[in-house]
Motif scaffolding. Sequence first.
Motif, PDB file in Angstrom:
ATOM      1  N   MET A   1       0.852  -1.182   0.000  1.00 59.67           N
ATOM      2  CA  MET A   1       0.000   0.000   0.000  1.00 59.67           C
ATOM      3  C   MET A   1       0.891   1.237   0.000  1.00 59.67           C
ATOM      4  N   ASN A   2       0.585   2.170  -0.879  1.00 57.01           N
ATOM      5  CA  ASN A   2       1.322   3.430  -0.949  1.00 57.01           C
ATOM      6  C   ASN A   2       1.051   4.226   0.322  1.00 57.01           C
ATOM      7  N   ASN A   3       2.110   4.756   0.938  1.00 55.81           N
ATOM      8  CA  ASN A   3       1.920   5.449   2.214  1.00 55.81           C
ATOM      9  C   ASN A   3       2.017   6.957   2.106  1.00 55.81           C
ATOM     10  N   THR A   4       1.931   7.493   0.891  1.00 55.35           N
ATOM     11  CA  THR A   4       1.879   8.941   0.731  1.00 55.35           C
ATOM     12  C   THR A   4       0.687   9.301  -0.154  1.00 55.35           C
ATOM     13  N   ILE A   5       0.135  10.460   0.127  1.00 54.35           N
ATOM     14  CA  ILE A   5      -1.010  10.950  -0.635  1.00 54.35           C
ATOM     15  C   ILE A   5      -0.604  12.272  -1.259  1.00 54.35           C
ATOM     16  N   SER A   6      -0.764  12.378  -2.558  1.00 52.41           N
ATOM     17  CA  SER A   6      -0.448  13.601  -3.288  1.00 52.41           C
ATOM     18  C   SER A   6      -1.281  14.759  -2.760  1.00 52.41           C
ATOM     19  N   HIS A   7      -0.690  15.943  -2.748  1.00 49.19           N
ATOM     20  CA  HIS A   7      -1.405  17.129  -2.259  1.00 49.19           C
ATOM     21  C   HIS A   7      -2.619  17.477  -3.116  1.00 49.19           C
ATOM     22  N   ASN A   8      -2.624  17.054  -4.380  1.00 50.35           N
ATOM     23  CA  ASN A   8      -3.781  17.354  -5.222  1.00 50.35           C
ATOM     24  C   ASN A   8      -4.757  16.179  -5.333  1.00 50.35           C
ATOM     25  N   ALA A   9      -4.517  15.109  -4.569  1.00 47.40           N
ATOM     26  CA  ALA A   9      -5.448  13.974  -4.557  1.00 47.40           C
ATOM     27  C   ALA A   9      -6.784  14.426  -3.978  1.00 47.40           C
ATOM     28  N   LEU A  10      -7.863  13.923  -4.541  1.00 47.37           N
ATOM     29  CA  LEU A  10      -9.208  14.268  -4.092  1.00 47.37           C
ATOM     30  C   LEU A  10      -9.714  13.183  -3.144  1.00 47.37           C
ATOM     31  N   ILE A  11     -10.124  13.597  -1.949  1.00 44.54           N
ATOM     32  CA  ILE A  11     -10.594  12.679  -0.913  1.00 44.54           C
ATOM     33  C   ILE A  11     -12.105  12.822  -0.809  1.00 44.54           C
ATOM     34  N   GLU A  12     -12.813  11.684  -0.824  1.00 43.72           N
ATOM     35  CA  GLU A  12     -14.276  11.711  -0.794  1.00 43.72           C
ATOM     36  C   GLU A  12     -14.795  10.571   0.076  1.00 43.72           C
ATOM     37  N   LYS A  13     -15.830  10.860   0.855  1.00 47.44           N
ATOM     38  CA  LYS A  13     -16.460   9.824   1.673  1.00 47.44           C
ATOM     39  C   LYS A  13     -17.116   8.785   0.770  1.00 47.44           C
ATOM     40  N   SER A  14     -17.092   7.542   1.206  1.00 47.93           N
ATOM     41  CA  SER A  14     -17.772   6.458   0.513  1.00 47.93           C
ATOM     42  C   SER A  14     -19.282   6.656   0.605  1.00 47.93           C
ATOM     43  N   LYS A  15     -19.974   6.202  -0.402  1.00 46.56           N
ATOM     44  CA  LYS A  15     -21.446   6.252  -0.377  1.00 46.56           C
ATOM     45  C   LYS A  15     -22.003   5.166   0.545  1.00 46.56           C
TER      46      LYS A  15
ATOM     47  N   GLU B   1      -8.419   2.037   3.667  1.00 49.59           N
ATOM     48  CA  GLU B   1      -8.308   0.584   3.849  1.00 49.59           C
ATOM     49  C   GLU B   1      -9.641  -0.012   4.290  1.00 49.59           C
ATOM     50  N   TYR B   2     -10.387   0.726   5.139  1.00 44.34           N
ATOM     51  CA  TYR B   2     -11.693   0.261   5.605  1.00 44.34           C
ATOM     52  C   TYR B   2     -12.810   0.620   4.629  1.00 44.34           C
ATOM     53  N   GLN B   3     -12.437   1.180   3.479  1.00 42.29           N
ATOM     54  CA  GLN B   3     -13.361   1.538   2.398  1.00 42.29           C
ATOM     55  C   GLN B   3     -14.396   2.574   2.837  1.00 42.29           C
ATOM     56  N   LEU B   4     -13.989   3.479   3.727  1.00 41.47           N
ATOM     57  CA  LEU B   4     -14.867   4.559   4.172  1.00 41.47           C
ATOM     58  C   LEU B   4     -14.665   5.829   3.345  1.00 41.47           C
ATOM     59  N   ILE B   5     -13.546   5.903   2.623  1.00 36.94           N
ATOM     60  CA  ILE B   5     -13.267   7.021   1.722  1.00 36.94           C
ATOM     61  C   ILE B   5     -12.641   6.474   0.446  1.00 36.94           C
ATOM     62  N   THR B   6     -12.649   7.322  -0.585  1.00 43.17           N
ATOM     63  CA  THR B   6     -11.880   7.054  -1.793  1.00 43.17           C
ATOM     64  C   THR B   6     -10.849   8.163  -1.937  1.00 43.17           C
ATOM     65  N   ILE B   7      -9.716   7.824  -2.505  1.00 42.56           N
ATOM     66  CA  ILE B   7      -8.647   8.785  -2.773  1.00 42.56           C
ATOM     67  C   ILE B   7      -8.355   8.701  -4.263  1.00 42.56           C
ATOM     68  N   ARG B   8      -8.656   9.801  -4.955  1.00 41.56           N
ATOM     69  CA  ARG B   8      -8.433   9.847  -6.406  1.00 41.56           C
ATOM     70  C   ARG B   8      -7.313  10.826  -6.704  1.00 41.56           C
ATOM     71  N   CYS B   9      -6.305  10.338  -7.391  1.00 41.39           N
ATOM     72  CA  CYS B   9      -5.207  11.214  -7.799  1.00 41.39           C
ATOM     73  C   CYS B   9      -5.616  11.941  -9.052  1.00 41.39           C
ATOM     74  N   GLU B  10      -5.467  13.251  -9.028  1.00 43.65           N
ATOM     75  CA  GLU B  10      -5.842  14.073 -10.185  1.00 43.65           C
ATOM     76  C   GLU B  10      -4.653  14.278 -11.090  1.00 43.65           C
TER      77      GLU B  10
END
Length: 96
Positions: A1-15, A87-96
């Motif tokens: 699992m990648n342990n860094t998140i890009s500053h422009n990654a979009l974080i969104e709550k899971s439906k 990891e618990y599938q409560l959010i999605t992280i999309r790299c833009e």
Amino acid sequence: MNNTISHNALIEKSKAQISSSIDDEEAVLDTQAGIYYSLNSVGSYIWKYLDTPKTMSQILEHVKSEYEVDDETCQASVEQLLLSLKEYQLITIRCE
């Protein structure tokens, strides 16, 4: 699992989740797995901010505006929380 998140990654709550505030904490239910997760006050602060999708940069600035924390500690702590939520599938992280 990648342990860094890009500053422009979009974080969104899971439906597939619902959440509720209890005092200064947040209880989040994964409706697909039927498992509850509890977030402390800082996690709850971030969770509530994610009511609309935000970039990693926006989240970091939001946390630093509320808490006295240096950039490195803030980044590491927020990434750790967000990667756990992913990891618990409560959010999605999309790299833009």
